[in-house]
Design an enzyme around this catalytic site. Structure first.
Site, PDB file in Angstrom:
ATOM      1  N   SER A  31       0.478  -1.214   0.084  1.00 25.99           N
ATOM      2  CA  SER A  31      -0.638   0.358   0.073  1.00 25.99           C
ATOM      3  C   SER A  31       0.191   1.603   0.098  1.00 25.99           C
ATOM      4  CB  SER A  31      -0.794  -0.139   1.772  1.00 25.99           C
ATOM      5  OG  SER A  31      -1.357   1.400   1.271  1.00 25.99           O
TER       6      SER A  31
ATOM      7  N   TYR B  71      -2.753  -0.437   9.755  1.00 27.51           N
ATOM      8  CA  TYR B  71      -2.756  -0.488   8.723  1.00 27.51           C
ATOM      9  C   TYR B  71      -1.270  -1.066   8.000  1.00 27.51           C
ATOM     10  CZ  TYR B  71      -4.027  -1.111   3.991  1.00 27.51           C
ATOM     11  OH  TYR B  71      -4.511  -1.267   2.270  1.00 27.51           O
TER      12      TYR B  71
END
Length: 334
Positions: free
Chosen positions: A126, A151
């Site tokens: 990501s 995350y």
């Protein structure tokens, strides 16, 4: 080839599966179809795939080693690992979900690849891994050691784990850092979905940092094209790699990292205006401060991707948003 796609009921996974089927590959899908967001949307994505020849679905959780083994028993040549607990803001209140799904789950995938002799593992990272980095555009050759959300930390951990398995067991692994993916069949927790629904319902939209944010919004078809091309480009060792000046994007092991972004950041307020134009209604704005875990800007350097696989995402934001709004109206009948 036969390809195992984890997260096959997901936004990106379902469309990657479809693209692989379109070109003649067989696909084994794996997903637990959880209720992080509306399971009906996931089931409808799967229903489209179930109609296709050469698609087989295995339902299970990444933490269920027996279920994962059942998927690998179909003997896929290559693996696209997209299953994960997504969402920066959700990680602020549900941190344990990220360690279970993203860290332990990815370990289980790596172990399965190790024991089955997988030809190539492509996995989702990501843009969030860039964290506190401010040098723009973000480059895979920069260090990313300051995540600002759990995350992001879990995705950075995935990259480190993949490198370890590439180094120890010569498993070719390629990590793809996705930049704000949007488009038809998208996730209901993402800005485009939330904003479109709120505008059509006449409800205000929450605009963090008072709209002074930039995102490298990347249309899902471009992401899918990049994933499929990278899957065919098996990671190889970099003979010029040196431990004196280590390059984070490559290694003496068969390991690579790429950004997949549109290489054209858009201000959040411009994004909102584009949605308004596509919907045909004005938005009511609820201006809020920056949310913990967010970053003010993302911007992908995609030179490595273009050199390696000959592809650069380029769908204009108005085209992509228009296609999403058209899908949304048709799917929800509004």
């Amino acid at each position: 080839m036969k390809v195992l796609v984890t997260g096959a009921a997901g936004f990106i996974g379902s469309q990657v599966s479809g693209a692989l089927l379109d070109r003649g590959d067989a696909v084994v899908g794996f997903d637990n179809v959880n209720d992080y967001y509306d399971p009906k949307l996931k089931e409808d994505r799967l229903a489209r795939l179930a109609e296709r020849d050469d698609f087989e679905m295995v339902r299970g959780d990444l933490l269920d080693v027996a279920a994962l083994d059942a998927a690998f028993d179909r003997l896929p040549n290559r693996v696209v690992h997209l299953a994960a607990q997504a969402g920066v803001r959700y990680s602020l209140t549900n941190p344990h979900a990220y360690i279970g799904s993203n860290v332990t789950g990815t370990l289980n995938v790596l172990e399965a690849c190790r024991h089955r002799g997988t030809d190539h593992l492509v996995y989702a990272s990501s843009s969030s891994v860039y964290g506190a980095n401010t040098t723009m555009p973000f480059s895979v050759h920069d260090n990313v050691d300051h995540p600002v959300s759990l995350y992001a930390a879990s995705k950075k951990a995935n990259e480190l784990m993949a490198h370890t398995y590439s180094h120890l067991y010569a498993i070719p692994t390629t990590g793809l850092r996705f930049f704000t993916v949007y488009g038809p069949w998208g996730r209901p927790d993402m800005a485009l979905f939330l904003f479109t629904k709120a505008i059509l319902d006449g409800q205000p939209i929450d605009v963090f940092n008072e709209g002074r944010m930039h995102r490298d919004f990347t249309y899902v078809d471009d992401i899918v094209e990049g994933v499929v091309r990278v899957l065919d480009k098996v990671a190889a060792p970099n003979a010029a790699w040196s431990g004196d000046m280590p390059d984070p994007a490559t290694s003496t092991a068969p390991y690579r990292l790429y950004n997949i972004g549109n290489n054209n950041p858009v201000e959040l307020m411009t994004f909102i205006r584009t949605i308004e134009d596509a919907v045909g209604q004005r938005a009511k704005l609820n201006l809020l401060p920056m949310q913990p875990g967010d970053v003010p800007s993302t911007y992908a350097d995609i030179d490595d991707l273009a050199r390696s696989v000959g592809f650069s995402p380029a769908t204009p934001i108005d085209v992509g948003v228009g296609r999403f709004v058209e899908w949304y109206r048709q799917y929800y009948g509004v």
